[in-house]
Motif scaffolding. Sequence first.
Motif, short mmCIF file in Angstrom:
data_model
loop_
_atom_site.label_atom_id
_atom_site.label_comp_id
_atom_site.label_asym_id
_atom_site.label_seq_id
_atom_site.Cartn_x
_atom_site.Cartn_y
_atom_site.Cartn_z
N ARG A 1 22.89 69.96 18.61
CA ARG A 1 24.32 70.60 18.63
C ARG A 1 25.46 69.62 18.55
N GLU A 2 25.35 68.89 19.47
CA GLU A 2 26.44 67.66 19.64
C GLU A 2 26.54 66.93 18.42
N ARG B 1 25.95 74.19 10.64
CA ARG B 1 25.23 75.00 11.47
C ARG B 1 24.89 74.23 12.74
N LEU B 2 25.05 74.94 13.88
CA LEU B 2 24.79 74.31 15.18
C LEU B 2 23.35 74.31 15.68
N ASP B 3 22.79 75.54 15.06
CA ASP B 3 21.42 75.91 15.65
C ASP B 3 20.41 74.86 15.19
N TRP B 4 19.31 74.56 16.28
CA TRP B 4 18.30 73.76 15.94
C TRP B 4 17.23 74.23 16.84
N ALA C 1 25.97 68.00 15.05
CA ALA C 1 26.57 68.87 14.29
C ALA C 1 27.80 69.25 14.65
N GLU C 2 28.27 69.43 15.84
CA GLU C 2 29.72 69.49 16.28
C GLU C 2 30.60 68.22 15.83
N VAL D 1 17.53 70.34 21.23
CA VAL D 1 18.50 71.45 20.91
C VAL D 1 19.83 71.07 21.31
N HIS D 2 20.11 70.40 22.43
CA HIS D 2 21.56 70.11 22.85
C HIS D 2 21.97 68.70 21.91
N GLN E 1 15.51 71.55 11.09
CA GLN E 1 16.40 72.76 10.87
C GLN E 1 16.12 73.30 9.49
N ARG F 1 30.88 68.48 12.04
CA ARG F 1 31.84 69.52 11.74
C ARG F 1 33.24 69.02 11.93
#
Length: 241
Positions: free
Chosen positions: A202-203, A226-229, A205-206, A198-199, A101, A209
């Motif tokens: 996101r998990e 950020r959750l994007d990848w 990063a969540e 991608v999933h 990322q 956070r």
Amino acid sequence: MTWHRSPFAGFDLETTGVDPETSRIVTGSVVRYGGGRPTAARSWVVDPGVDIPAEATAVHGWTSEAVRSAGRPAAEAVEEITAALAEEAERGRPIVAMNAQFDLTLLDREARRHGVTPLFDRAVPRVIDPRVLDKKVDRFRRGTRTLSDLCRHYVVTLDAAHSSDADAVAACAVAWKIANRHRWLTRLELSDLHEQQVHWAREQAEGLREHFARTDGKQELAASVRLDWPLIPGPRAGVAL
């Protein structure tokens, strides 16, 4: 042949800072790794056009004076790095990058800054991120997960940490070791593995956070996760970089 038996395109940048939106490239490398062929690297030293902070020099060793003397103009280097990655992606080789990322977003912003067509506008790269894979296959392992940490854990040699070519090779070696140890990953098609990451990213990063949000003294960091990848979407048209 499974994806981990084919060549990888390793990628790494050393930079002026830790914010992919504003930092500049100092060195970059694209390496060919694996597939039964000798490892080969292309590397660039870049004059970023700005001073390199002392804390960045302490990491990678490059000073402002050194890159002004030895570095290529940023626009030329960014074009060549982007073209090299696009060529590897068109050949069907995965781009392997530790903390993808950051590096891919920074390269994207540098491309936009210098009027270069960004990588994701030229090709559809399939990305493998050893950091994302490691967190997926060994979620509860204690400790930090820098590239040096992963090299120790997976018994990968890293002789020159924070040299972009050495880091790119090490990232490829770690990705291979993870795949070889967790064979279910190799049964995924490369495009499916990309989408799964991608999933997973996101998990992950969540989770980070949420950790920041409930930790005293770190709540303000939650908004920066950020959750994007593997790429943070670019700024809106007309927004200066």
